[in-house]
Design an enzyme around this catalytic site. Structure first.
Site, PDB file in Angstrom:
ATOM      1  N   GLU A 217      22.756 -21.332 -18.478  1.00 57.88           N
ATOM      2  CA  GLU A 217      21.908 -20.505 -17.616  1.00 57.88           C
ATOM      3  C   GLU A 217      22.693 -19.339 -17.022  1.00 57.88           C
ATOM      4  O   GLU A 217      22.174 -18.230 -16.907  1.00 57.88           O
ATOM      5  CB  GLU A 217      21.319 -21.376 -16.501  1.00 57.88           C
ATOM      6  CG  GLU A 217      20.265 -22.360 -16.994  1.00 57.88           C
ATOM      7  CD  GLU A 217      19.834 -23.353 -15.928  1.00 57.88           C
ATOM      8  OE1 GLU A 217      18.657 -23.760 -15.919  1.00 57.88           O
ATOM      9  OE2 GLU A 217      20.684 -23.723 -15.074  1.00 57.88           O
TER      10      GLU A 217
ATOM     11  N   ASP B   2       0.840  -1.194   0.000  1.00 61.00           N
ATOM     12  CA  ASP B   2       0.000   0.000   0.000  1.00 61.00           C
ATOM     13  C   ASP B   2       0.871   1.239   0.000  1.00 61.00           C
ATOM     14  O   ASP B   2       2.078   1.193   0.274  1.00 61.00           O
ATOM     15  CB  ASP B   2      -0.937  -0.007   1.208  1.00 61.00           C
ATOM     16  CG  ASP B   2      -0.214  -0.162   2.533  1.00 61.00           C
ATOM     17  OD1 ASP B   2       0.497   0.777   2.940  1.00 61.00           O
ATOM     18  OD2 ASP B   2      -0.336  -1.231   3.165  1.00 61.00           O
TER      19      ASP B   2
END
Length: 772
Positions: free
Chosen positions: A623, A543
């Site tokens: 990777e 928030d």
């Protein structure tokens, strides 16, 4: 700009593209008039008066049966004036009599943006254009005063609202409901969009049509919650990303809240937001005051993309503070999914060595470094480094990590305590628990009572002792359960009601959040260089209130890239990408078991603060090469992600239910420099079928009349011809960019666009007809 018409007592607030208008009418009631596209003149003509039968008339209206607050749009509706709709304020006096009568007394207009004592709020710098309007309403019988605060950030098209309630009477009152803001519309066909979910699947949009009655969301959990987010949108039924009128409310608060929208008997609509009233019951003694959390409001006449960008600007420029408001965030490697509780100091140093080889900036040591913390059954609250486990002091470990060429950060959960801990054994009364009752546990832990100054002081001192041990540059502040028992022993507020003594739970819950903000504010001032990332089981306290203290928040505990497409899509409506904690994790994913390509996991995480949750030692050479490439790419576009305009290029918001794909077989988003000079577009496929038609993604925010060089980061085989290519801006925005053929779900491609600083060929060489 704020204007006041003294004759009509009309207040007008202008932002760059919107106008907000209200009026103190002849009876003294503050009526809402207009909020929409910028306009000149008065809009009080929108008010109509007629005999409404069972809609009552306030006493001051005498025999005027055409005047009813039940049928008029208001700025701060209250219980007791005849408005039977959902109101913002419900108050009882010391004798239990409910109701009040608030009327206009005075106002003030001043330059600059107001601040709120003890609460986060949007701020404005000395060089920012900002204005404040203060309107004072009063109830003479109770001696209750409501000071309505309006803050104006014109260039963000933002208006903020807060309220200070003051009891200037001789007796105490009780607030059963005290919300901050509402918007009233005298007519319209609207949808109400909320952002709902659960742990590990937060902020999923749900858009529903308002046909009658009230739609109410909120949180009674002591936190803004995984279940509903304190950000809502009211929009015209046909509004979309690119067009249509829409309005928003965003609460700058991290505790319980309530938001609702309702359509009444006369086809009028009210949207409102504020602290939740489910457990408020807030006592306000004589001479006391209560400041209500701020609500950020915005209007867009050009669809939801513009509305989102208004909130992004506001949060980035006027909520987030400190060094990391503008400073690039570090790419970090978190130890949790790499080692969980099973690590030593050597493990952390090895992670640092591997991180340096990959080009990662920082290693974060997550849960398990303190006390007897071997699992989640014990240790919370004992914030002392386990030197045996770490092979030395915390300061020594920080030096060892720094010696590998990377920065060092840690995880803490300061609001919680384990029953199996030294802190709980010494201070069992420091928890929110009911005496004599078996506590309700969450994750085997209890909640410390942050409404108590002595608890806060102890925790703040322990955090400082930890941070002062070494070069710790990042703190992940976690909170892994909600509040059930709202009972505080020495800090309780007691009242008599029906002969029984009971506790004001609402005051405790609000004071808890004020206590949390107090600790975070003190940390912000003492450690201005420290980057704090908020977390509450992932996105359970995502928030604007937390973003005032922590410039980024861990978006979700769910790191599955496919689920994150929808989670981050919903989050983007109210929050900027720079606030979104997003990492690449190992596969199969620990939450869902799903496997997605590493390139796609990187592409999704780049729509946030970017980092990794894995053990680099387990990666293949291919990777590792891919991760180095991702980090290089991210650093090249990091500033654009943090500061650029954000556009959702695919639509996953159904008008009659939960979010889900409607027509697009991909999810796409775009970051564009405000000048239009540069853009980055990311596309992830979500559906693959036999003999698929070509898919096109329409871009946004490019400079009309310009040409753009378009290049995929890694050209797929189906991207025929040489790269890069040059395309006209209008064609890219009107018809779109053809996507390369991708032969599997969850494949991704990232396009970079750079504006050519030259005129189009047709403009440089006009035709003979034009030359004549």
């Amino acid at each position: 700009m704020i204007l006041y018409d003294e004759e009509k007592r009309i207040f007008t607030i202008h932002t760059d593209h919107s106008t907000y208008q209200m009026m103190a009418d002849p009876y003294g009631y503050l009526l809402h008039l207009y909020y929409g596209n910028r306009t000149a003149g008065r809009t009080d003509y929108l008010l109509t008066y007629r005999d409404r039968g069972f809609s009552g008339n306030p006493g001051c209206a005498g025999r005027n049966r055409t005047y009813s607050l039940d049928a008029l749009p208001q700025e701060f509706p209250f219980q007791g004036g005849g408005d039977f709709r959902s109101t913002l304020l419900c108050v009882r006096d010391s004798e239990g009599i409910a109701g009040c009568d608030l009327r206009y007394r005075e106002h003030r207009i001043r330059n600059g943006k107001y601040g709120l004592a003890g609460l986060p709020a949007a701020y404005a710098g000395e060089k920012d254009d900002a204005f404040t309007l203060e309107i004072v309403l009063e109830d003479q019988r109770l001696g209750l005063e409501a000071e309505l605060l309006y803050g104006v950030l014109p260039h963000c098209d933002i208006i903020t609202r807060s309220v200070i309630l003051r009891n200037k009477g001789k007796a105490g009152v009780f607030l059963d409901k005290a919300q901050t803001a509402c918007l009233d519309f005298v007519h319209g066909d609207f949808d109400f969009t909320v952002f709902m979910g659960r742990h590990a699947m937060e902020r999923i949009p749900r858009r529903q049509r308002l046909t009658g009655g009230n739609q109410v969301i909120g949180s009674r959990r002591g936190a803004s919650s995984h279940q509903y987010n304190p950000f809502v949108i009211l929009s015209e039924h046909d509004a979309g990303e690119r067009a249509g009128r829409c309005w928003s409310m965003q609460l700058v608060y991290s505790g319980g809240f309530e938001a609702e929208a309702g359509r009444d008997q006369y086809g009028q609509t009210r949207m409102q937001m504020g602290m939740g009233d489910g457990r408020l019951d807030y006592p306000l003694g004589a001479g006391e005051e209560l400041t209500l959390p701020e609500v950020i409001m915005s209007f867009s006449g050009n669809g939801m993309a513009g509305l989102s960008q208004n909130h992004h600007r506001c949060i980035q420029r006027h909520i987030v503070r400190g060094k990391y408001r503008d400073c690039p965030r570090p790419v970090l490697l978190n130890s949790w999914e790499a080692a969980y509780f099973d690590f030593t100091g050597r493990t952390v140093v090895e992670l640092a060595r591997q991180a340096k080889l990959l080009g990662i900036d920082m290693v974060v040591m997550d849960d398990g470094w303190f006390g007897e913390r071997r699992d989640d059954l014990r240790g919370l609250g004992d914030w002392f480094a386990n030197e045996e486990k770490l092979g030395g002091t915390l300061g020594d470990l920080a030096k060892r990590v720094n010696a590998e060429g990377v920065r060092f950060g840690i995880w803490m959960e300061p609001e919680m305590v384990s029953e199996d801990s030294g802190l709980y054994r010494e201070h069992p009364d420091w928890t929110l628990a009911i005496p004599g009752a078996e506590p309700v546990r969450g994750r085997y832990q209890l909640v410390l009572d942050f409404s108590r100054p002595d608890v806060r002081e102890y925790i703040f001192a322990r955090i400082c002792e930890v941070l002062d041990q070494g070069n710790i540059e990042y703190l992940k502040w976690d909170c892994n359960r909600n509040i059930v028992e709202a009972y505080s022993d020495p800090g309780r507020q007691v009242r008599e009601h029906g002969g029984a003594t009971c506790v004001s739970r609402g005051k405790i819950l609000h004071d808890y959040i004020l206590g949390l903000y107090d600790v975070l504010e003190r940390l912000h001032r003492r450690y201005p260089e420290l980057l704090i990332e908020g977390c509450c089981g992932g996105g359970g306290r995502f928030d604007a209130g937390m973003l005032y203290y922590t410039p980024q928040i861990w978006c979700s505990d769910n790191t599955d890239a496919v689920d994150r497409l929808l989670i981050q899509y919903g989050t983007s409506f109210g929050y900027p990408a720079a606030a979104v904690g997003a990492h690449v994790s190992a596969c199969p994913n620990g939450q869902t078991g799903r496997t997605a390509p590493l390139a796609t996991r990187g592409a999704v995480a780049m729509a946030g603060t970017f980092g990794y949750e894995m053990d680099p030692a387990e990666l293949s050479a291919k990777e590792r090469q891919e991760i180095r490439r991702q980090i290089t790419r991210y650093r090249e576009i990091r500033r654009l992600i943090q500061e650029g305009l954000y556009y959702r290029l695919s639509d996953h918001l159904n008008c009659e239910g939960s979010a889900g794909p409607r027509t697009d077989e991909f999810v796409a988003w775009e970051f564009v420099e405000e000048s239009g000079r540069e853009a980055v577009v990311t596309v992830v496929t979500t559906g693959i079928h036999g003999n698929m038609p070509t898919q096109y993604v329409r871009l946004r925010g490019l400079t009309p009349g310009a040409m753009y060089k378009v290049e995929p980061e890694e050209a797929p085989e189906s991207w025929n011809g040489a790269t890069p290519r040059i395309y006209p801006a209008e064609a890219l925005m009107d018809m779109g960019l053809p996507l390369p053929e991708m032969r599997d779900e969850y494949q991704s491609v990232i396009f970079r666009l750079l504006r050519e600083d030259r005129q189009r060929e047709s403009q440089r060489h006009p035709s003979r007809e034009d030359a004549r």
